[in-house]
Design an enzyme around this catalytic site. Structure first.
Site, PDB file in Angstrom:
ATOM      1  CB  SER A   6      -0.916   0.308   1.042  1.00  0.00           C
ATOM      2  OG  SER A   6      -2.035   0.539   0.759  1.00  0.00           O
ATOM      3  CG  HIS A  42      -5.896  -2.352   0.613  1.00  0.00           C
ATOM      4  ND1 HIS A  42      -5.318  -1.609  -0.343  1.00  0.00           N
ATOM      5  CD2 HIS A  42      -5.573  -1.045   1.595  1.00  0.00           C
ATOM      6  CE1 HIS A  42      -4.437  -0.653  -0.714  1.00  0.00           C
ATOM      7  NE2 HIS A  42      -4.003  -0.914   1.108  1.00  0.00           N
TER       8      HIS A  42
END
Length: 268
Positions: A105, A240
């Site tokens: 990320s 995610h």
């Protein structure tokens, strides 16, 4: 490696408050290293167990951004350039073995910029760059969530499945997490990649999760634009934070990225 370098590495291993990384399971005889850059508001302990998943000859080095855990007394950094400059200099003594850089990320963007910085400094370069769960520079998502209320920031963290903690029940944890989130979101949301930057010389793999609402495959593919060498996309089931459930598969893949070339030279 020169004896003075050995002494320096030993001294910085023993002083975790001043170094920019944590090594939870030191392997001084390991032949390779894996550098991990955590996500926004993340800390090194999120990856504490990864040393158990890698090959025996891989030493796991997890970046510890300032202002958290053992570095809680260090000022937070919300500027990408300042952060990667600090990291490049701080990690240089450990670039003496074949290494892979992995970032998840926000950490993926930091990993990319760190690799560029290492190239520009002419340090020993990584064998491979692995970027996880973030779009390429040409379609980078900017925003102003870092200006949002505390409640909105915590809701965002919950939405991404980044924590299983109910912050309403543990307000003291919210008080710890919120400054990190706000700082790191400011870093990544105000980050402006240089679209004319040098290409990444080493091979690049981009990892994406099949149910990640933050990243499309088309956005993942734009990383190919910054590559001078080979480019691969690897997908995994999950959201995610797929790296939690897929840690074993991710580390197994990474361990196969190191070269077999025994003539890999020490860093200058």
């Amino acid at each position: 490696m020169q004896p003075n370098n050995l002494t320096h590495i030993q001294s910085i291993r023993n002083d975790t408050s001043t170094t920019c990384y944590r090594i939870f399971s030191p392997k001084p005889n390991a032949s390779k290293r894996l550098f991990i850059l955590p996500h926004a508001s993340g800390s090194a302990s999120y990856f504490r167990q990864w040393h158990e998943l890698v090959d025996a000859d891989v030493e796991v080095v997890v970046i510890q951004y300032p202002g958290r855990e053992n570095r809680i007394s260090k000022p937070l950094i919300n500027d990408m350039s300042q952060l990667v400059t600090t990291l490049a200099v701080g990690l240089r003594p450990l670039l003496n073995k074949p290494f892979v850089i992995f970032g998840h990320s926000m950490g993926g963007a930091v990993a990319y910029e760190l690799t560029l910085k290492i190239q520009s400094y002419r340090y020993r370069e990584p064998c491979h760059l692995v970027i996880s769960a973030i779009e390429g520079p040409s379609c980078h998502h900017q925003g102003e969530l870092y200006r949002a209320s505390d409640e909105q920031l915590l809701a965002e963290l919950t939405r991404l499945n980044g924590t299983q903690v109910d912050f309403n029940q543990y307000p003291e944890l919210a008080d710890m997490v919120l400054p990190l989130m706000r700082n790191d979101y400011q870093l990544i949301e105000t980050y402006q990649p240089d679209l004319n930057a040098a290409k990444i010389a080493c091979p690049v793999t981009v990892m994406a999760a099949e149910q990640d609402t933050e990243l499309t495959i088309a956005e993942a593919q734009t990383w190919q634009q910054v590559c001078a060498s080979s480019f691969t996309i690897k997908t995994y089931p999950g959201d995610h934070f797929y790296i939690s459930s897929q840690a074993s598969n991710v580390t197994k893949y990474i361990c196969n990225l190191y070269p077999n070339n025994q003539n890999w030279l020490c860093a200058p």
